[in-house]
Design a protein around this motif. Structure first.
Motif, PDB file in Angstrom:
ATOM      1  N   ASP A  16      -3.202   5.330  -3.347  1.00 44.05           N
ATOM      2  CA  ASP A  16      -4.003   4.301  -3.735  1.00 44.05           C
ATOM      3  C   ASP A  16      -5.681   4.276  -3.361  1.00 44.05           C
ATOM      4  O   ASP A  16      -5.860   5.081  -2.488  1.00 44.05           O
ATOM      5  N   ALA A  36      -4.325  -0.089  -6.593  1.00 49.66           N
ATOM      6  CA  ALA A  36      -3.513   1.113  -7.122  1.00 49.66           C
ATOM      7  C   ALA A  36      -4.321   1.969  -7.807  1.00 49.66           C
ATOM      8  O   ALA A  36      -5.459   1.487  -8.541  1.00 49.66           O
ATOM      9  N   LYS A  37      -4.273   3.308  -7.898  1.00 48.79           N
ATOM     10  CA  LYS A  37      -5.154   4.155  -8.624  1.00 48.79           C
ATOM     11  C   LYS A  37      -5.322   3.689 -10.133  1.00 48.79           C
ATOM     12  O   LYS A  37      -6.444   3.771 -10.528  1.00 48.79           O
ATOM     13  N   LYS A  83      -4.509  -4.966  -2.938  1.00 48.16           N
ATOM     14  CA  LYS A  83      -3.581  -4.795  -1.854  1.00 48.16           C
ATOM     15  C   LYS A  83      -4.248  -5.074  -0.576  1.00 48.16           C
ATOM     16  O   LYS A  83      -3.500  -5.328   0.376  1.00 48.16           O
ATOM     17  N   ILE A 141       1.036  -0.983   0.126  1.00 54.19           N
ATOM     18  CA  ILE A 141       0.050  -0.162   0.000  1.00 54.19           C
ATOM     19  C   ILE A 141       0.976   1.257  -0.193  1.00 54.19           C
ATOM     20  O   ILE A 141       1.791   1.295   0.673  1.00 54.19           O
ATOM     21  N   GLU A 160      -9.410   7.488  -0.326  1.00 52.17           N
ATOM     22  CA  GLU A 160      -7.966   7.073  -1.011  1.00 52.17           C
ATOM     23  C   GLU A 160      -6.858   6.958   0.435  1.00 52.17           C
ATOM     24  O   GLU A 160      -7.518   7.272   1.511  1.00 52.17           O
TER      25      GLU A 160
END
Length: 345
Positions: free
Chosen positions: A179, A311-312, A245, A175, A334
């Motif tokens: 994210d 993840a973004k 994650k 992380i 986020e």
């Protein structure tokens, strides 16, 4: 001829009713049978043969839980075919947080008096939960305990076992700031916080059976009894295509306790309150019980049954997969650098 004991029956335990309950539940258990199930109900232990194809380093993951005082609603509504789903959900939703696939489930039902049809109704819900999660119901126990439970009440608990490849266990140490935190909507209150729910709504004395417009035409009792959503199959589909994650099952302790359990020290989750889709029942609980917002988010799921961190750059694909598998998932926040765990703003 099956055994019987008039002396035991006089003491409050009817073993012949137990045999009848087992016969009635077999049709429900049969629905859950998968290729690994080896045992018939009624043996001393449940057997399961694992198919380890494609799993290099198998790790077993287990989870156990009960339904809690939500059962009081089932008693009041005299509806017993959904709480079994809750029981399974509370276990399998926990082990999916590790990335594990549920294999089998066992239940434990303790009753004041064995009413075979009621037991079969409870087990029908357990079986439905197993079907939804892809787990086999390979055994269980029904204990008749006169004098310990009232005749018309019972308790329900169980446990699940799953398997995951060691190299695929979710690693929250990957992380990083930025994210995305995805929300998987709940079906309602699920199976936590019902001691507070019961006090806030005074369910033992209130009218919980009349449909209400503010609850979409459903009654308070019907709304509260909505079974816990099972997230196993959509999450397994997500694991196949996206690097996940962290996953949190939002149970007792709400946002503030559960989300930080999957986030490493030094990071937190910033949750956008305006993004949340909070069902009306939570507003009713807060208003009638005069419960502060902080306590609501620290007790209930507030419409989010599970949170997922990706993840973004993977967020759009994750949402697409979840939507394709029946989940109306959305982004609710986020990851930030923080020692607070969860920040709701």
């Amino acid at each position: 001829m099956k055994s019987q004991s008039e002396s035991y029956k006089a003491a409050g335990v009817d073993i012949t009713a137990g045999y009848r309950a087992v016969e009635l539940m077999k049709q429900h258990i049969a629905r859950t049978t998968t290729s690994g199930a080896m045992s018939d109900i009624g043996g001393f232990g449940g057997l399961f043969e694992m198919d380890l194809t494609g799993i290099a380093k198998p790790v077993l993951v287990s989870g156990t839980d009960g339904v809690g005082t939500k059962l009081k609603l089932a008693f009041l509504m005299d509806q017993h075919d959904t709480v079994g789903i809750d029981c399974v959900a509370m276990c399998v939703n926990d082990i999916i947080c590790c990335g594990a696939k549920p294999l089998f489930f066992l239940d434990y039902i303790a009753v004041g008096k064995n009413f075979p049809e009621k037991i079969a109704s409870i087990v029908s819900g357990v079986a439905e939960g197993c079907v939804q999660s892809g787990a086999s119901l390979i055994g269980g126990e029904t204990a008749e305990m006169p004098g310990f439970y009232p005749e018309d009440e019972y308790d329900l608990a169980g446990f699940a076992v799953g398997v995951v490849d060691k190299d695929k266990i979710l690693n929250h140490n990957t992380i990083q700031q930025g994210d995305v935190v995805i929300a998987l909507p709940s079906s309602g209150v699920h199976s936590n916080g019902f001691s507070l729910v019961r006090r806030a709504l005074d369910v033992e004395n209130a009218d919980i059976k009349t449909p209400l417009s503010e609850l979409g035409g459903k009654s308070i009792g019907e709304t509260l009894l909505a079974p816990t959503k099972i997230y196993v199959k959509p999450m397994l589909a997500l694991f196949e295509k996206v690097t996940v994650k962290a996953v949190s099952h939002i149970t007792g302790g709400g946002f503030y306790e559960n989300i930080p359990r999957s986030i490493p020290k030094g990071f937190g989750a910033k949750i956008e309150k305006d993004a949340l889709r909070i069902p009306p029942i939570f507003g009713m609980i807060a208003e009638r019980g005069n419960i502060p917002e902080r306590d609501m988010f620290n007790t209930f799921n507030m419409g989010v049954g599970m949170s997922v961190v990706v993840a973004k750059e993977d967020a759009d694909q994750a949402l697409e997969i979840l939507h394709a598998n029946g989940e109306d998932a959305y982004i609710m926040g986020e990851i930030i650098t923080s020692e607070e765990g969860v920040v709701i703003c």
